[in-house]
Design an enzyme around this catalytic site. Structure first.
Site, PDB file in Angstrom:
ATOM      1  CD1 TRP A   1      -3.333   0.239   0.171  1.00 40.07           C
ATOM      2  CD2 TRP A   1      -2.516  -1.644   0.939  1.00 40.07           C
ATOM      3  NE1 TRP A   1      -4.337  -0.072   0.309  1.00 40.07           N
ATOM      4  CE2 TRP A   1      -3.905  -1.700   0.431  1.00 40.07           C
ATOM      5  CE3 TRP A   1      -1.977  -2.749   1.172  1.00 40.07           C
ATOM      6  CZ2 TRP A   1      -5.055  -3.034   0.728  1.00 40.07           C
ATOM      7  CZ3 TRP A   1      -2.888  -3.964   0.202  1.00 40.07           C
ATOM      8  CH2 TRP A   1      -4.685  -4.471   0.402  1.00 40.07           C
TER       9      TRP A   1
ATOM     10  CD  GLU B   1      -6.770  -1.594   9.997  1.00 45.14           C
ATOM     11  OE1 GLU B   1      -6.390  -0.999   8.845  1.00 45.14           O
ATOM     12  OE2 GLU B   1      -6.703  -2.547  10.571  1.00 45.14           O
TER      13      GLU B   1
ATOM     14  N   GLY C   1      -7.480   8.144   2.239  1.00 48.74           N
ATOM     15  CA  GLY C   1      -6.772   6.863   2.844  1.00 48.74           C
ATOM     16  C   GLY C   1      -7.656   6.139   4.465  1.00 48.74           C
TER      17      GLY C   1
ATOM     18  CG  ASP D   1     -10.635   2.788   3.242  1.00 49.21           C
ATOM     19  OD1 ASP D   1     -10.189   3.817   3.324  1.00 49.21           O
ATOM     20  OD2 ASP D   1     -10.404   1.940   3.254  1.00 49.21           O
TER      21      ASP D   1
ATOM     22  CE1 TYR E   1      -7.875  -4.851   0.180  1.00 47.46           C
ATOM     23  CE2 TYR E   1      -7.299  -4.956  -2.201  1.00 47.46           C
ATOM     24  CZ  TYR E   1      -7.669  -4.308  -0.724  1.00 47.46           C
ATOM     25  OH  TYR E   1      -8.173  -2.946  -1.158  1.00 47.46           O
TER      26      TYR E   1
END
Length: 415
Positions: free
Chosen positions: A32, A388, A156, A158, A80
């Site tokens: 990414w 995260e 970024g 989302d 994914y």
């Protein structure tokens, strides 16, 4: 402290896939764009060779027109969605067809200052400049100084509440079947909702039908937002690019970059709204300000030297959002209707956003707030691990675990 630094480095090794780093295993199995720029800044602190490799592998995905896509699919993975077959791009390496915040040149300057390796910096500088030119031509064709996003993923952030109104206009019909994989790795309550995904994929279908031609996309885009977070990152990256251009004696480049920067600086300042004590993005479809209270309204600190009264107003507002939070800085103003403490970009605190805000607060001589935010971030990671993101109210680590950019942020913030 040392134990956590070692653990951060171990995560970066674990997530290495051959010179590039995946954000975390299985949930995000590719490279990414802005993740890699943050990771490169982490590596730059102790392994400049590996930091260069990270950026070099990212640039393998750069398009002929200058865009650096948000995902480079270096090797196949079925964990994914959407994969290369959904994007239908025509690059030599499979990539997505949209971009992400341009942290790249910020990372490159830090890396160059750590290494002094002109030979490796120069080709990456050229790639960064091509990308900056792309931003100002493809995403600001009218020359306003604010660059636009044509897809929420480009921010970024989302599923931020910032997109709710603009995204509601995008149909939920898709040509591509939506086969989500993310919710098999992470609790669905921590991820975007299904109807968000329908709209995200509708946009991908529209742009794939334009064959990823920028002029056609600009014309057809049902989602078009001139965005302050992305513009602020672009402006800071532009300052760093200009510094590199001057160091390399590339005076024509430097002059071109200065013109971009001045235009964006003026445009960003014009997005200040005293009634909210923050900056706002603009919905280019409706022409309206986007008033949703999100962290993006404070990101211009990164690239602007604010007057003392403006900086005071920003910090006082940031303080109000942080009061009573176990982990600052929430990505949505706490307790408004759109705030969800565990749902991805609708409330949780992210180490990389804090990293950018800390840089911006430091730049604007607000050391106390910067230090409070640094301590909050470091403590959250030391308590909960390299998640995260974090629930700002309870402090719980959420989303994917063993996360690369959280590890990189820790290496920088704990230093």
């Amino acid at each position: 402290m040392n134990m956590h630094i070692n653990e951060a480095k171990r995560i970066l090794v674990t997530n290495d896939r051959g010179g590039y780093t995946v954000p975390t295993d299985r949930l995000y199995p590719f490279q990414w764009n802005w993740d890699s720029a943050f990771v490169a800044m982490g590596f730059a602190l102790y392994d400049t060779d590996r930091a260069y490799r990270e950026l070099e592998r990212l640039v393998e995905g750069q398009w002929a027109d200058g865009m650096i896509p948000h995902i480079v699919f270096h090797q196949p993975s079925d964990s994914y969605f959407p994969g290369p077959n959904v994007w239908r791009t025509r690059h030599s390496i499979p990539t997505s067809g949209i971009t992400q915040p341009p942290v790249f040149a910020i990372a490159l300057r830090k890396l160059h200052e750590a290494s002094g390796d002109r030979t490796r910096t120069l080709p990456l500088y050229e790639a960064a400049l091509k990308w900056h030119r792309w931003w100002y031509s493809a995403r600001d064709p009218e020359g306003t100084g604010l660059v636009a996003l044509l897809h929420p993923w480009e921010s970024g952030s989302d599923n931020s509440p910032a997109w709710d109104v603009a995204l509601a206009r995008v149909p939920t019909t898709t040509d591509t079947p939506v086969v989500r994989k993310d919710t098999s790795h992470v609790n669905a309550d921590m991820r975007p909702r299904n109807e968000d995904y329908q709209r995200f994929i509708h946009l991908v279908d529209v742009y794939a039908a334009c064959e990823w031609n920028w002029a056609k996309q600009w014309e057809k885009a049902p989602f078009k937002v001139a965005e302050v977070q992305t513009t602020a990152i672009l402006l800071k990256a532009g300052e760093d690019l200009r510094a590199l251009a001057q160091e390399f004696g590339l005076l024509d480049d430097a002059a071109e970059i200065v013109a971009f920067n001045e235009k964006s600086r003026r445009a960003l300042l014009a997005q200040w709204r005293p009634a909210f004590s923050r900056f706002v993005s603009r919905d280019l479809v409706s022409g309206q300000d986007i008033e949703a209270p999100t962290h993006a309204g404070f990101l211009p600190l990164l690239a602007l030297d604010l007057s003392a009264d403006l900086a005071d107003a920003v910090v006082a507002e940031m303080q109000r959002w942080s009061d009573g939070m176990k982990v600052a800085f929430p990505t949505t103003k706490p307790y408004v209707d759109s705030f969800e403490a565990k749902r991805y970009w609708r409330g949780p605190s992210w180490a990389i956003i804090n990293w950018l805000l800390i840089e911006g607060l430091t730049r604007n001589s607000r050391a106390d707030m910067a230090e409070a935010l640094r301590l909050s971030t470091v403590r959250a990671i030391e308590t909960e691990g390299f998640a995260e993101y974090f629930d700002p109210i309870t402090g719980e680590g959420c989303g994917g675990l063993g996360f690369s950019w959280t590890a990189a942020a820790y290496l920088s913030l704990a230093a």
